[in-house]
Design a protein around this motif. Structure first.
Motif, PDB file in Angstrom:
ATOM      1  N   GLU A 156       0.895  -1.223  -0.016  1.00 52.35           N
ATOM      2  CA  GLU A 156       0.063   0.042  -0.142  1.00 52.35           C
ATOM      3  C   GLU A 156       0.836   1.425   0.123  1.00 52.35           C
ATOM      4  N   GLU A 157       0.419   2.332  -0.459  1.00 54.31           N
ATOM      5  CA  GLU A 157       1.125   3.323  -0.483  1.00 54.31           C
ATOM      6  C   GLU A 157       1.218   4.277   0.905  1.00 54.31           C
ATOM      7  N   PRO A 158       2.446   4.623   1.046  1.00 50.98           N
ATOM      8  CA  PRO A 158       2.901   5.176   2.427  1.00 50.98           C
ATOM      9  C   PRO A 158       1.826   6.456   2.680  1.00 50.98           C
ATOM     10  N   LYS A 159       1.530   6.345   4.100  1.00 50.29           N
ATOM     11  CA  LYS A 159       0.604   7.150   4.832  1.00 50.29           C
ATOM     12  C   LYS A 159       0.812   8.536   4.538  1.00 50.29           C
ATOM     13  N   GLU A 160       2.171   8.962   4.366  1.00 46.53           N
ATOM     14  CA  GLU A 160       2.940  10.539   4.170  1.00 46.53           C
ATOM     15  C   GLU A 160       2.269  10.909   2.707  1.00 46.53           C
ATOM     16  N   ILE A 161       2.637   9.877   1.702  1.00 47.72           N
ATOM     17  CA  ILE A 161       2.649  10.488   0.470  1.00 47.72           C
ATOM     18  C   ILE A 161       1.154  10.520  -0.044  1.00 47.72           C
ATOM     19  N   ALA A 162       0.261   9.518   0.599  1.00 46.09           N
ATOM     20  CA  ALA A 162      -1.233   9.552   0.312  1.00 46.09           C
ATOM     21  C   ALA A 162      -1.702  10.810   0.953  1.00 46.09           C
ATOM     22  N   ALA A 163      -1.371  11.132   2.356  1.00 46.65           N
ATOM     23  CA  ALA A 163      -1.812  12.697   2.842  1.00 46.65           C
ATOM     24  C   ALA A 163      -1.501  13.661   2.052  1.00 46.65           C
ATOM     25  N   ALA A 164      -0.293  13.867   1.582  1.00 46.09           N
ATOM     26  CA  ALA A 164       0.400  14.941   0.574  1.00 46.09           C
ATOM     27  C   ALA A 164      -0.526  15.006  -0.696  1.00 46.09           C
ATOM     28  N   ARG A 165      -0.709  13.592  -1.318  1.00 45.97           N
ATOM     29  CA  ARG A 165      -1.439  13.848  -2.373  1.00 45.97           C
ATOM     30  C   ARG A 165      -3.040  14.413  -2.181  1.00 45.97           C
ATOM     31  N   ARG A 166      -3.592  13.877  -1.110  1.00 48.78           N
ATOM     32  CA  ARG A 166      -4.842  14.341  -0.751  1.00 48.78           C
ATOM     33  C   ARG A 166      -4.984  15.863  -0.528  1.00 48.78           C
ATOM     34  N   SER A 167      -3.883  16.397   0.434  1.00 48.30           N
ATOM     35  CA  SER A 167      -3.955  17.700   0.296  1.00 48.30           C
ATOM     36  C   SER A 167      -3.771  18.526  -0.887  1.00 48.30           C
ATOM     37  N   ALA A 168      -2.922  18.054  -1.884  1.00 47.87           N
ATOM     38  CA  ALA A 168      -2.635  18.708  -2.998  1.00 47.87           C
ATOM     39  C   ALA A 168      -3.879  18.480  -3.887  1.00 47.87           C
ATOM     40  N   GLU A 169      -4.703  17.539  -3.871  1.00 49.02           N
ATOM     41  CA  GLU A 169      -6.020  17.627  -4.441  1.00 49.02           C
ATOM     42  C   GLU A 169      -6.981  18.763  -4.135  1.00 49.02           C
ATOM     43  N   LYS A 170      -6.879  18.782  -2.788  1.00 47.55           N
ATOM     44  CA  LYS A 170      -7.859  19.689  -2.048  1.00 47.55           C
ATOM     45  C   LYS A 170      -7.573  21.122  -2.552  1.00 47.55           C
ATOM     46  N   LEU A 171      -6.334  21.555  -2.456  1.00 46.94           N
ATOM     47  CA  LEU A 171      -5.886  22.658  -2.794  1.00 46.94           C
ATOM     48  C   LEU A 171      -6.078  23.019  -4.164  1.00 46.94           C
ATOM     49  N   ALA A 172      -5.919  21.866  -5.134  1.00 44.63           N
ATOM     50  CA  ALA A 172      -6.334  22.192  -6.550  1.00 44.63           C
ATOM     51  C   ALA A 172      -7.806  22.510  -6.762  1.00 44.63           C
ATOM     52  N   ALA A 173      -8.429  21.778  -6.053  1.00 43.83           N
ATOM     53  CA  ALA A 173      -9.815  21.834  -6.116  1.00 43.83           C
ATOM     54  C   ALA A 173     -10.398  23.311  -5.639  1.00 43.83           C
ATOM     55  N   ALA A 174      -9.826  23.673  -4.595  1.00 45.25           N
ATOM     56  CA  ALA A 174     -10.127  25.077  -4.227  1.00 45.25           C
ATOM     57  C   ALA A 174      -9.624  26.238  -5.024  1.00 45.25           C
ATOM     58  N   ARG A 175      -8.330  26.079  -5.581  1.00 46.70           N
ATOM     59  CA  ARG A 175      -8.014  27.114  -6.757  1.00 46.70           C
ATOM     60  C   ARG A 175      -9.032  26.962  -7.728  1.00 46.70           C
ATOM     61  N   ALA A 176      -9.145  25.717  -8.269  1.00 44.19           N
ATOM     62  CA  ALA A 176     -10.148  25.686  -9.555  1.00 44.19           C
ATOM     63  C   ALA A 176     -11.390  26.497  -9.107  1.00 44.19           C
ATOM     64  N   ALA A 177     -12.104  26.120  -7.838  1.00 41.29           N
ATOM     65  CA  ALA A 177     -13.287  26.818  -7.383  1.00 41.29           C
ATOM     66  C   ALA A 177     -13.186  28.342  -7.672  1.00 41.29           C
ATOM     67  N   GLU A 178     -12.025  28.883  -7.114  1.00 43.42           N
ATOM     68  CA  GLU A 178     -11.714  30.244  -6.873  1.00 43.42           C
ATOM     69  C   GLU A 178     -11.700  30.963  -8.468  1.00 43.42           C
ATOM     70  N   ASP A 179     -11.046  30.114  -9.435  1.00 40.72           N
ATOM     71  CA  ASP A 179     -10.640  30.684 -10.785  1.00 40.72           C
ATOM     72  C   ASP A 179     -11.976  30.583 -11.541  1.00 40.72           C
ATOM     73  N   GLU A 180     -13.088  29.981 -11.119  1.00 40.57           N
ATOM     74  CA  GLU A 180     -14.578  29.645 -11.889  1.00 40.57           C
ATOM     75  C   GLU A 180     -15.031  31.050 -11.683  1.00 40.57           C
ATOM     76  N   PRO A 181     -15.655  31.594 -12.805  1.00 39.33           N
ATOM     77  CA  PRO A 181     -16.292  33.101 -12.677  1.00 39.33           C
ATOM     78  C   PRO A 181     -17.571  32.431 -12.262  1.00 39.33           C
ATOM     79  N   GLU A 182     -18.248  33.500 -11.385  1.00 42.20           N
ATOM     80  CA  GLU A 182     -19.396  33.487 -10.673  1.00 42.20           C
ATOM     81  C   GLU A 182     -20.575  33.270 -11.505  1.00 42.20           C
ATOM     82  N   GLY A 183     -20.437  33.808 -12.585  1.00 43.57           N
ATOM     83  CA  GLY A 183     -21.906  33.841 -13.615  1.00 43.57           C
ATOM     84  C   GLY A 183     -21.709  32.525 -14.406  1.00 43.57           C
ATOM     85  N   GLY A 184     -20.678  31.760 -14.338  1.00 43.38           N
ATOM     86  CA  GLY A 184     -20.819  30.457 -15.102  1.00 43.38           C
ATOM     87  C   GLY A 184     -21.141  29.251 -14.026  1.00 43.38           C
TER      88      GLY A 184
END
Length: 186
Positions: A156-184
């Motif tokens: 199984e994947e080391p827990k440190e790498i899995a946690a880092a990947r999850r936090s990177a995915e959350k950060l990418a999703a948050a940035r994508a939500a910020e970049d999305e125009p409000e009218g869209g």
């Protein structure tokens, strides 16, 4: 039954004759470098960026062959209104290899992965006092440390790498939500 006179001599000559007819396995060391096993213990390499001067390696060393000097430095606050922090700065990290027994305790107890085994073994000196190597030489040996072995295919994947990947995915999703125009949004 009495031994036959000269039987010991005959056995000895037979061993000699057998050995003389075999191919030699001598490696011509200075000209040809030996094939070392992957976990060879040569010298200790220092990854200075990871060292926090916690002194665990020096305290746990049974030979007291690790010398560390440091000083405290004040770091300005990361955010306005924050408080200043202090951190240890490494001034000297030296290992006296004339005392070291290559037990590896210092490498095992280092919580920040700053010490590693290097397969380098050609560090002989003519004077025993020159076997105390400072952090510059230890840093040079760090680049000869082999890469860690690949993980098992079914592991199984080391827990440190899995946690880092999850936090990177959350950060990418948050940035994508910020970049999305409000009218869209629908």
């Amino acid at each position: 039954m009495a031994p036959i006179p000269g039987s010991g001599l005959a056995k000895g000559l037979a061993v000699t004759l057998r050995t003389m007819t075999r191919k030699t396995v001598t490696e011509q060391y200075p000209e040809a470098q030996p094939e070392l096993p992957p976990r060879t213990r040569g010298v200790i390499g220092l990854f200075e960026e990871n060292c926090t001067v916690c002194m665990l390696c020096a305290r746990e060393c049974p030979d007291w062959c690790i010398y560390i000097d440091s000083h405290k430095e004040t770091v300005p606050p990361a955010a306005p209104g924050g408080r200043e922090r202090s951190r240890n700065v490494l001034d000297r990290f030296a290992i006296d290899f004339s005392l070291c027994m290559y037990c590896g305790i210092c490498i095992e107890v280092c919580p920040f992965d700053a010490l590693f085994w290097s397969p380098e073994f050609e560090y002989a000196e003519t004077d025993i006092r020159d076997l105390t190597h400072e952090r510059d030489k230890l840093r040079e040996w760090m680049w000869t440390v082999p890469a860690p072995p690949a993980p098992d295919a079914g592991a199984e994947e080391p827990k440190e790498i899995a946690a880092a990947r999850r936090s990177a995915e959350k950060l990418a999703a948050a940035r994508a939500a910020e970049d999305e125009p409000e009218g869209g949004r629908a």
